[in-house]
Design a protein around this motif. Structure first.
Motif, short mmCIF file in Angstrom:
data_model
loop_
_atom_site.label_atom_id
_atom_site.label_comp_id
_atom_site.label_asym_id
_atom_site.label_seq_id
_atom_site.Cartn_x
_atom_site.Cartn_y
_atom_site.Cartn_z
N PRO A 10 -5.93 -1.33 -5.28
CA PRO A 10 -6.91 -0.53 -6.03
C PRO A 10 -7.75 -1.34 -7.02
O PRO A 10 -8.80 -0.87 -7.45
CB PRO A 10 -6.05 0.48 -6.79
CG PRO A 10 -4.71 0.45 -6.14
CD PRO A 10 -4.55 -0.90 -5.54
N GLN B 191 -12.57 11.56 -4.31
CA GLN B 191 -12.10 10.20 -4.04
C GLN B 191 -11.81 9.43 -5.33
O GLN B 191 -10.79 8.75 -5.45
CB GLN B 191 -13.12 9.45 -3.19
CG GLN B 191 -13.23 10.00 -1.78
CD GLN B 191 -14.15 9.18 -0.90
OE1 GLN B 191 -14.45 8.02 -1.17
NE2 GLN B 191 -14.61 9.79 0.18
N ARG C 65 -9.27 2.51 2.58
CA ARG C 65 -7.97 1.92 2.97
C ARG C 65 -7.69 0.64 2.19
O ARG C 65 -6.58 0.42 1.72
CB ARG C 65 -7.93 1.63 4.48
CG ARG C 65 -7.93 2.85 5.37
CD ARG C 65 -6.60 3.61 5.34
NE ARG C 65 -6.59 4.68 4.34
CZ ARG C 65 -6.97 5.94 4.57
NH1 ARG C 65 -7.35 6.31 5.77
NH2 ARG C 65 -6.95 6.84 3.61
N LEU D 47 -3.87 7.09 -8.59
CA LEU D 47 -3.16 5.94 -8.05
C LEU D 47 -3.04 4.84 -9.10
O LEU D 47 -1.96 4.28 -9.34
CB LEU D 47 -3.94 5.44 -6.83
CG LEU D 47 -3.27 4.41 -5.92
CD1 LEU D 47 -2.00 4.98 -5.30
CD2 LEU D 47 -4.23 4.01 -4.80
N HIS E 182 -8.61 10.58 -6.71
CA HIS E 182 -7.50 10.00 -5.95
C HIS E 182 -7.13 8.62 -6.49
O HIS E 182 -5.96 8.32 -6.73
CB HIS E 182 -7.94 9.92 -4.48
CG HIS E 182 -6.96 9.27 -3.56
ND1 HIS E 182 -5.81 9.89 -3.11
CD2 HIS E 182 -6.96 8.04 -2.98
CE1 HIS E 182 -5.15 9.07 -2.30
NE2 HIS E 182 -5.81 7.94 -2.20
N PHE E 183 -8.14 7.80 -6.71
CA PHE E 183 -7.87 6.44 -7.19
C PHE E 183 -7.49 6.41 -8.66
O PHE E 183 -6.73 5.54 -9.09
CB PHE E 183 -9.07 5.53 -6.89
CG PHE E 183 -9.14 5.19 -5.43
CD1 PHE E 183 -8.20 4.36 -4.86
CD2 PHE E 183 -10.11 5.75 -4.62
CE1 PHE E 183 -8.23 4.07 -3.50
CE2 PHE E 183 -10.16 5.48 -3.26
CZ PHE E 183 -9.22 4.63 -2.70
N PRO F 159 -2.23 9.04 2.01
CA PRO F 159 -3.49 8.30 2.26
C PRO F 159 -4.65 9.29 2.31
O PRO F 159 -4.53 10.35 2.91
CB PRO F 159 -3.25 7.65 3.62
CG PRO F 159 -1.77 7.55 3.75
CD PRO F 159 -1.20 8.74 3.00
N TYR F 160 -5.74 8.93 1.68
CA TYR F 160 -6.88 9.84 1.57
C TYR F 160 -7.59 9.98 2.92
O TYR F 160 -7.89 8.98 3.58
CB TYR F 160 -7.87 9.32 0.52
CG TYR F 160 -8.92 10.32 0.16
CD1 TYR F 160 -8.70 11.21 -0.88
CD2 TYR F 160 -10.12 10.37 0.85
CE1 TYR F 160 -9.66 12.16 -1.21
CE2 TYR F 160 -11.08 11.32 0.52
CZ TYR F 160 -10.84 12.20 -0.51
OH TYR F 160 -11.79 13.13 -0.83
N GLU G 37 -6.79 1.51 -1.33
CA GLU G 37 -5.45 2.08 -1.46
C GLU G 37 -4.39 0.99 -1.46
O GLU G 37 -3.38 1.08 -2.14
CB GLU G 37 -5.17 3.09 -0.34
CG GLU G 37 -5.82 4.44 -0.60
CD GLU G 37 -5.59 5.44 0.52
OE1 GLU G 37 -5.37 5.01 1.67
OE2 GLU G 37 -5.64 6.65 0.22
N LEU H 117 1.06 4.30 -3.00
CA LEU H 117 0.75 5.71 -2.73
C LEU H 117 1.98 6.58 -2.98
O LEU H 117 1.90 7.64 -3.59
CB LEU H 117 0.27 5.89 -1.29
CG LEU H 117 -1.17 5.45 -1.00
CD1 LEU H 117 -1.43 5.42 0.49
CD2 LEU H 117 -2.17 6.37 -1.68
N SER I 61 0.82 -1.22 0.00
CA SER I 61 0.00 0.00 0.00
C SER I 61 0.86 1.27 0.00
O SER I 61 0.65 2.16 -0.81
CB SER I 61 -0.93 0.00 1.19
OG SER I 61 -0.19 0.02 2.39
#
Ligand code: ZN
Length: 149
Positions: free
Chosen positions: A128, A34, A122, A41, A37-38, A20-21, A125, A13, A9
């Motif tokens: 994914p 969100q 979590r 990633l 964010h992914f 971490p979000y 992350e 990131l 993880s």
């Protein structure tokens, strides 16, 4: 699924240059921030895998020099076949990442395929491309083990 190539993880990131979000108290799950964010990633991960695949191809072209010694040649062939297997795994992973990116576009990301609950930030992350919540994943693994006897 083998556990040997599970992404770490923090590694993922860090690779994407992300923290971490931290969702706000009344933030909606998988809102725009969100999913973005992914998206970042997944893209960073995919790009890194692509680079690795490219690097190997180049490396193998360079190294495909003719070794006159059959022992050297055999060693080289073994090394190549090992690399090819690794690349094959990476290519499959790239496909899975692209499928996941498509799901983000289609607003179909972050929920368990089996029971429909939120997979959770979590867990996503750390992995994914996960499409099952931790409970369903655990159940699936138990069933798989039972089938294998
Ligand atoms: Zn589930």
């Amino acid at each position: 699924m083998p556990t040997g190539n599970e992404p770490k993880s923090l590694g993922l990131l860090a690779l994407a240059g992300l923290q971490p979000y931290q969702p706000g108290a009344d933030e909606e799950y998988m809102n725009e921030a969100q999913t973005e964010h992914f998206r970042l990633l997944l893209k960073a991960w995919r790009n890194q895998l692509r680079e690795e695949v490219d690097r190997t191809v180049t490396h193998m072209k360079d190294e495909a020099a003719n070794f006159p010694d059959p022992v050297d040649r055999a060693a080289q062939e073994e090394e190549f076949s090992l690399e090819l297997r690794t690349r094959d795994r990476e290519r499959k992973l790239i496909k899975k990442i692209e499928k996941t990116l498509k799901r983000i576009e289609e607003d179909d990301f972050g929920f368990c395929d089996q029971c429909g609950i939120e997979i959770g930030i979590r867990r996503l992350e750390a992995r994914p491309t996960a499409d099952l919540c931790i409970d369903c994943k655990t159940m699936a693994e138990i069933k798989e083990k039972q089938l294998q006897g």
